[in-house]
Design a protein around this motif. Structure first.
Motif, mmCIF file in Angstrom:
data_model
loop_
_atom_site.group_PDB
_atom_site.id
_atom_site.type_symbol
_atom_site.label_atom_id
_atom_site.label_comp_id
_atom_site.label_asym_id
_atom_site.label_seq_id
_atom_site.Cartn_x
_atom_site.Cartn_y
_atom_site.Cartn_z
ATOM 1 N N LYS A 161 -10.643 10.066 20.323
ATOM 2 C CA LYS A 161 -10.479 10.672 18.990
ATOM 3 C C LYS A 161 -11.729 10.396 18.156
ATOM 4 O O LYS A 161 -12.275 9.299 18.200
ATOM 5 N N THR A 162 -12.161 11.381 17.377
ATOM 6 C CA THR A 162 -13.318 11.141 16.509
ATOM 7 C C THR A 162 -12.870 10.922 15.071
ATOM 8 O O THR A 162 -13.684 10.634 14.200
ATOM 9 N N ASP A 163 -11.565 11.068 14.848
ATOM 10 C CA ASP A 163 -11.087 11.186 13.482
ATOM 11 C C ASP A 163 -9.667 10.618 13.407
ATOM 12 O O ASP A 163 -8.860 10.854 14.306
ATOM 13 N N PHE A 164 -9.368 9.890 12.362
ATOM 14 C CA PHE A 164 -8.052 9.259 12.251
ATOM 15 C C PHE A 164 -7.592 9.334 10.803
ATOM 16 O O PHE A 164 -8.304 8.888 9.890
ATOM 17 N N VAL A 165 -6.398 9.922 10.598
ATOM 18 C CA VAL A 165 -5.874 10.069 9.234
ATOM 19 C C VAL A 165 -4.558 9.315 9.127
ATOM 20 O O VAL A 165 -3.615 9.574 9.891
ATOM 21 N N VAL A 166 -4.486 8.390 8.182
ATOM 22 C CA VAL A 166 -3.248 7.635 7.980
ATOM 23 C C VAL A 166 -2.854 7.703 6.512
ATOM 24 O O VAL A 166 -3.698 7.608 5.632
ATOM 25 N N ARG A 167 -1.566 7.926 6.293
ATOM 26 C CA ARG A 167 -1.072 7.958 4.910
ATOM 27 C C ARG A 167 -0.104 6.799 4.697
ATOM 28 O O ARG A 167 0.794 6.583 5.502
ATOM 29 N N PHE A 168 -0.320 6.078 3.637
ATOM 30 C CA PHE A 168 0.548 4.979 3.235
ATOM 31 C C PHE A 168 1.384 5.495 2.072
ATOM 32 O O PHE A 168 0.832 5.926 1.061
ATOM 33 N N ALA A 169 2.708 5.456 2.216
ATOM 34 C CA ALA A 169 3.554 6.011 1.156
ATOM 35 C C ALA A 169 4.680 5.056 0.821
ATOM 36 O O ALA A 169 5.295 4.470 1.710
ATOM 37 N N GLY A 170 4.933 4.909 -0.457
ATOM 38 C CA GLY A 170 6.023 4.029 -0.881
ATOM 39 C C GLY A 170 6.152 4.040 -2.386
ATOM 40 O O GLY A 170 5.894 5.052 -3.036
ATOM 41 N N GLU A 171 6.555 2.888 -2.921
ATOM 42 C CA GLU A 171 6.682 2.719 -4.361
ATOM 43 C C GLU A 171 5.391 2.133 -4.891
ATOM 44 O O GLU A 171 4.732 1.358 -4.186
ATOM 45 N N GLY A 172 5.073 2.440 -6.143
ATOM 46 C CA GLY A 172 3.967 1.735 -6.780
ATOM 47 C C GLY A 172 4.261 0.245 -6.763
ATOM 48 O O GLY A 172 5.392 -0.181 -6.959
ATOM 49 N N GLY A 173 3.254 -0.555 -6.453
ATOM 50 C CA GLY A 173 3.436 -2.003 -6.440
ATOM 51 C C GLY A 173 3.786 -2.572 -5.080
ATOM 52 O O GLY A 173 3.871 -3.777 -4.901
ATOM 53 N N GLN A 174 4.009 -1.709 -4.049
ATOM 54 C CA GLN A 174 4.365 -2.216 -2.722
ATOM 55 C C GLN A 174 3.133 -2.499 -1.845
ATOM 56 O O GLN A 174 3.289 -2.878 -0.694
ATOM 57 N N GLY A 175 1.948 -2.270 -2.376
ATOM 58 C CA GLY A 175 0.757 -2.531 -1.566
ATOM 59 C C GLY A 175 0.226 -1.293 -0.883
ATOM 60 O O GLY A 175 -0.573 -1.385 0.035
ATOM 61 N N VAL A 176 0.689 -0.131 -1.325
ATOM 62 C CA VAL A 176 0.260 1.137 -0.733
ATOM 63 C C VAL A 176 -1.249 1.317 -0.861
ATOM 64 O O VAL A 176 -1.950 1.594 0.107
ATOM 65 N N VAL A 177 -1.737 1.115 -2.096
ATOM 66 C CA VAL A 177 -3.156 1.352 -2.344
ATOM 67 C C VAL A 177 -4.017 0.272 -1.690
ATOM 68 O O VAL A 177 -5.037 0.568 -1.067
ATOM 69 N N THR A 178 -3.588 -0.979 -1.787
ATOM 70 C CA THR A 178 -4.410 -2.050 -1.200
ATOM 71 C C THR A 178 -4.471 -1.917 0.321
ATOM 72 O O THR A 178 -5.511 -2.184 0.920
ATOM 73 N N SER A 179 -3.376 -1.495 0.946
ATOM 74 C CA SER A 179 -3.399 -1.304 2.404
ATOM 75 C C SER A 179 -4.415 -0.224 2.764
ATOM 76 O O SER A 179 -5.232 -0.386 3.667
ATOM 77 N N ALA A 180 -4.352 0.885 2.058
ATOM 78 C CA ALA A 180 -5.214 2.024 2.385
ATOM 79 C C ALA A 180 -6.677 1.685 2.151
ATOM 80 O O ALA A 180 -7.537 1.995 2.973
ATOM 81 N N GLU A 181 -6.954 1.044 1.019
ATOM 82 C CA GLU A 181 -8.346 0.737 0.703
ATOM 83 C C GLU A 181 -8.884 -0.374 1.591
ATOM 84 O O GLU A 181 -10.053 -0.359 1.983
ATOM 85 N N ARG A 238 4.704 0.841 -13.152
ATOM 86 C CA ARG A 238 5.040 0.353 -11.814
ATOM 87 C C ARG A 238 6.095 1.261 -11.222
ATOM 88 O O ARG A 238 6.869 1.886 -11.927
ATOM 89 N N GLY A 239 6.121 1.291 -9.900
ATOM 90 C CA GLY A 239 7.156 2.047 -9.223
ATOM 91 C C GLY A 239 6.859 3.526 -9.207
ATOM 92 O O GLY A 239 5.783 3.971 -9.611
ATOM 93 N N GLY A 240 7.824 4.287 -8.730
ATOM 94 C CA GLY A 240 7.617 5.717 -8.593
ATOM 95 C C GLY A 240 6.903 6.004 -7.296
ATOM 96 O O GLY A 240 6.208 5.143 -6.749
ATOM 97 N N PRO A 241 7.078 7.212 -6.780
ATOM 98 C CA PRO A 241 6.483 7.521 -5.487
ATOM 99 C C PRO A 241 4.958 7.562 -5.543
ATOM 100 O O PRO A 241 4.375 8.257 -6.362
ATOM 101 N N THR A 242 4.352 6.774 -4.679
ATOM 102 C CA THR A 242 2.905 6.651 -4.617
ATOM 103 C C THR A 242 2.461 6.853 -3.188
ATOM 104 O O THR A 242 3.182 6.435 -2.276
ATOM 105 N N TRP A 243 1.330 7.519 -2.998
ATOM 106 C CA TRP A 243 0.765 7.501 -1.658
ATOM 107 C C TRP A 243 -0.748 7.519 -1.676
ATOM 108 O O TRP A 243 -1.361 8.019 -2.609
ATOM 109 N N THR A 244 -1.310 6.912 -0.673
ATOM 110 C CA THR A 244 -2.755 6.915 -0.511
ATOM 111 C C THR A 244 -3.061 7.233 0.938
ATOM 112 O O THR A 244 -2.383 6.740 1.843
ATOM 113 N N GLN A 245 -4.051 8.068 1.133
ATOM 114 C CA GLN A 245 -4.416 8.499 2.475
ATOM 115 C C GLN A 245 -5.810 7.968 2.797
ATOM 116 O O GLN A 245 -6.693 8.007 1.955
#
Lengths: 289, 574
Positions: B3-23, B47-54
């Motif tokens: 594979k030359t390319d990999f796309v992963v999306r982290f999705a959850g609630e704000g504050g669950q570590g979605v953004v820190t995992s992705a970054e 805080r909270g609410g549906p958040t996702w980072t790819q």
């Protein structure tokens, strides 16, 4: 500039209070230039919109201060930008009751809280003159104007109470017909370390001629609202100042003066000592992978 | 084939570590030479609410955040339901089986994120559990992530070693869980490290850094999504003698105070988004009229009114060009990548000083939140322009000529009146027709000084071209390359200098039978502007609050070509 510039065709009406304010402002700036031995170009006059705003074009002297004739109500934030860009400049705002107390009202409180070191000269004629006679915050309750054909609905604003409540650190009250004390107040205000307001009763002969009401007219049996603040008055005492602002009549003189608070530029200077200065290349290196 | 390319999306609630995992995952992979890009979207709440980072990782430069997901990491059931349809046929879903459970579906496996984290003695290591699992799925060397953890948590604190060790254990646990699941996505090809130093930075940081490099003195702003991070970054980093950075009480105060600072000789800037930009309209007109240099960054979000504060859209183009009443046309530079955000800021200040007026940097939510590796700018090679100031004696009439002239600065001789009313040479108000003609001509003719922008062009002989703007550049370029590879005869044009357009570009575009403009708004604003310049432009629009996908554009462009009846050698299909 009127005497030099035939293109500029604006005129104040005969008898307008703003003529007296102009004489005082010219004298106060001249005095400052001489006393502080600084060039005229260190002075900047920032104006809003209204009869008062034309002051910036009307100052007649051999040397001109810089002028900024901005937009309605925003003379204070423009002045903040000028002053914070170069705190060595003497920045004076010229405004009217509509420009300063109606559309520009939101900017007074924040500048008082910052103690921005500029002087505002407010020419209060209790009416919108340039747009031909509509009511303003300092128009009397019930007064018939072109926009209040059946009388003004709102209470009249007491500007001195307002300034005191907001924390303006220098508040003086003048009348346009008494140029010498007004000049002294303006000079004093420019020297004051902080936000200073010289609020001038500057009657509109066309739409709200209050000369008699303010100064009195014995022939017509009008007593006159204006009175000089007594010599033994303590302008550094906030409680006395509130009493003075709340009493009947229009007090003339310095109502309040507090020199204990740091100015906005001093506050920023103090904060900047806490902020570590980093070069652009050091900041860029921080993003290296 | 790897594979030359990999796309992963982290999705959850704000504050669950979605953004820190992705970054974190992006940074770890960038450190070993992969190209990375993240894209975030979240609701407008604390805080909270549906958040996702790819996060997209590739051994080639990344153009967009990726159409289909190789992996979805679902922190809760809502995230699973909302995003599972975007997982590719061969993709995998990793979900937190502590939050919910699923019957085996041949595509998903659960891990107990938090329980596993707690077992390492570090309850905050859940994102490392996830990263360990991801590394296994695409066969990324465990050491890459371990080295990243060691680097990140070596902070000179007494418990550094303890945190590093627990995170290493967490990576191993996640890896073991993924191995147990039996899923694998094949092997990600080795990185091809770029030859030059890279910086990992987001769009707003890049604008701030560019502004500093251009010599920014004064920044006054008011919090508003998605421009707040620019204010916050500069509050921390615009330091030193004579600098002024400040949170104002409104956007009206922001714009008018930087007008004052620009008048007083400083390089001044504010940043905002749609609603704040609307409030700045009168102040921008004043700066145009009084000829005061300044820069405004409008980080676009969805509009109108409060609109979609945390979503992306390109719908402020026309208001950026014409923010005020009367005859006015503001210069606009719209960066299309994180790297361009840096250079857009430099160019914006150069333009502002050169023509002595306001310039708009038109960025977007998608760029402001995007972390991406960019070639590290060479500060020594930047061209920074300074103001032409007046050095003479008093009696100067700044506005007398029909073109730009040196500007006096308060504190030095040459006093004049900067005036928002129509004025004469000295700045005194006048109503004379000849003056309004002269001054309006003067203000517009200064724009001719700004036609030095560059533009990209490929396959310029083709009768049809695509020309995206701003953040739609990446996905459009991806789609265009696929079309071209499939044999479609279609040209490519792009510039970040939207107003005025670079010399020669409009003439080239006028020669085309059709110019297709992918843009994220309903009205087709840039296409409409191009038509006003005599270009046969048609917009391809999307108003989902999200960036374009390459696959969408591939289809939309192909369809437009067919509708227009323009014969292609071989019209490509998605």
């Amino acid at each position: 500039m009127t005497s030099k510039n035939p293109e500029y065709d604006f005129k104040w009406c005969p008898g307008c209070g703003d003529f007296g304010v102009r004489r005082a402002l010219e004298a106060a700036i001249q005095r400052r230039v001489i006393e502080t031995e600084t060039p005229m170009e260190n002075n900047v006059v920032v104006a809003g919109i209204g009869c008062s705003g034309n002051m910036v074009h009307m100052l007649e002297s051999d040397e001109q201060p810089y002028g900024f004739h901005g937009i309605h109500g925003r003379s204070l934030p423009i002045a903040m930008g000028v002053k914070m860009a170069n705190p060595d400049l003497n920045v004076v705002v010229v405004s009217g009751d509509g420009d300063f107390l109606s559309i520009g009202f939101e900017h007074i409180g924040p500048q008082a809280a910052r103690n921005l070191n500029v002087t505002a000269v407010v020419m209060d004629n209790g009416v919108y003159g340039l747009t031909k006679g509509q009511s303003s915050p300092t128009t009397d309750l019930g007064m018939v104007t072109s926009s209040t054909p059946f009388g003004k609905i709102e209470d009249k604003m007491n500007p001195f109470q307002t300034y005191l409540t907001m924390g303006v650190s220098y508040i003086a009250s003048a009348i346009s017909s008494q140029v010498r004390p007004m000049t002294q107040m303006m000079a004093d205000a420019m020297d004051h370390p902080g936000f200073s307001i010289v609020h001038v009763q500057s009657p509109c002969t066309e739409y709200n001629n209050t000369y008699d009401v303010l100064k009195g007219n014995p022939r017509k049996g009008i007593p006159g609202l204006a009175f000089d603040i007594p010599d033994d008055y303590d302008e550094t005492d906030a409680e006395s100042a509130f009493d003075m602002a709340s009493g009947s009549g229009v007090p003339l003189g310095v109502i309040y003066k507090d020199t204990s608070r740091p100015t906005f530029d001093q506050r920023i200077e103090e904060i900047s000592q806490k902020a570590p200065a980093r070069s652009v290349s050091a900041l860029l290196d921080g993003f290296s992978i | 084939m790897k594979k030359t390319d990999f796309v992963v999306r982290f999705a959850g609630e704000g504050g669950q570590g979605v953004v820190t995992s992705a970054e974190g995952f992006a940074q770890a992979n960038a450190q070993v030479g992969y190209h990375v890009q993240t894209f975030s979207t979240f609701p407008s709440q604390i805080r909270g609410g549906p958040t996702w980072t790819q996060t997209r990782i590739s051994n080639q430069p990344v153009l967009s955040s990726g159409d289909e997901l190789d992996v979805l990491v679902a922190f809760n059931e809502y995230a699973y339901q909302a995003h599972r349809d975007e997982v590719s046929d061969t993709g995998v879903i990793v979900y937190n089986s502590e939050a919910f459970d699923l019957d085996p579906d041949g595509k998903s496996f659960g891990m107990r994120f938090d329980e596993l984290a707690r077992s390492t003695g570090n309850a905050r290591a859940a994102n490392m559990i996830v990263m360990g699992a991801l590394a296994y799925l695409v066969n990324i060397d465990q050491k890459i992530l371990e080295d990243f953890v060691t680097k990140r948590f070596t902070r000179g604190r007494p418990n550094d070693q303890q945190i590093i060790e627990s995170n290493h254990v967490a990576l191993g646990l996640g890896r073991a869980e993924a191995e147990k699941s039996g899923f694998s996505l094949g092997e990600l090809a080795d990185p091809i490290p770029p030859g030059i130093d890279q910086s990992l930075i987001n769009g707003n940081q890049a604008i701030g850094l560019g502004a500093l490099a251009a010599g920014l003195d004064v920044y006054v702003g008011y919090p508003i999504s998605p421009a707040t991070s620019l204010l916050v970054w500069l509050e921390n980093n615009l330091t030193g003698p004579g600098k002024f950075v400040y949170q104002a009480t409104s956007e009206i105060e922001s714009i008018t105070s930087i007008v004052g600072a620009g008048f007083a000789g400083k390089k001044a800037m504010t940043g905002t988004a749609g609603p704040g930009f609307s409030l700045m309209g009168e102040g921008l007109g004043l700066a145009w009229m009084a000829e005061i240099p300044l820069v405004v960054a409008d980080i676009q979000r969805g509009g109108p009114s409060t609109g979609l504060p945390t979503k992306t859209e390109q719908s402020d183009l026309l208001t950026a060009m014409y923010p005020g009443h009367g005859d006015i046309s503001l210069p606009i530079i719209a960066p299309g990548t994180v790297e361009e955000c840096f250079y857009a800021a430099i160019h914006a200040f150069n333009w502002a000083e050169r023509y002595q007026g306001p310039v708009v940097i038109l960025s977007e939510h998608m760029l402001s939140e995007r972390n991406q590796n960019i070639p590290k700018p060479d500060l020594g090679k930047l061209s920074v322009e300074e103001r032409k100031t007046y050095k003479g004696t008093n009696g100067y009439h700044r506005y007398e000529s029909w073109e730009v002239s040196p500007m006096p600065i308060p504190g030095s001789p040459g006093a004049y009146v900067a005036n928002g009313s129509e004025h004469d040479g000295m700045g005194d108000t006048t109503h004379r027709p000849e003056r309004h003609i002269q001054m309006t001509t003067r203000r517009f003719s200064k724009l001719d000084l700004l036609k030095d922008g560059s533009y990209e062009s490929e396959n310029t002989d083709a009768a049809v071209a695509v020309m995206p703007w701003g953040g739609s550049k990446g996905p459009t370029l991806g789609a265009w390359r696929q079309l071209a590879a499939n044999g479609a005869d279609i040209g490519w044009y792009y510039t970040m200098f939207l107003n005025p357009l670079p010399d020669g570009l409009v003439e080239e575009l006028r020669d085309k039978d059709l110019v297709l403009v992918p843009e994220l708004n309903f009205m087709g604003q840039f296409a409409s502007h191009l038509r006003s310049l005599g270009v046969n432009a048609q917009a391809i629009t999307q108003i989902t609050g999200l960036p374009f996908k390459e696959s969408f554009l591939l289809e939309a462009i192909s369809q437009k070509l067919q509708e227009a009846g323009i014969s292609q050698r071989e019209t490509a299909t998605a």
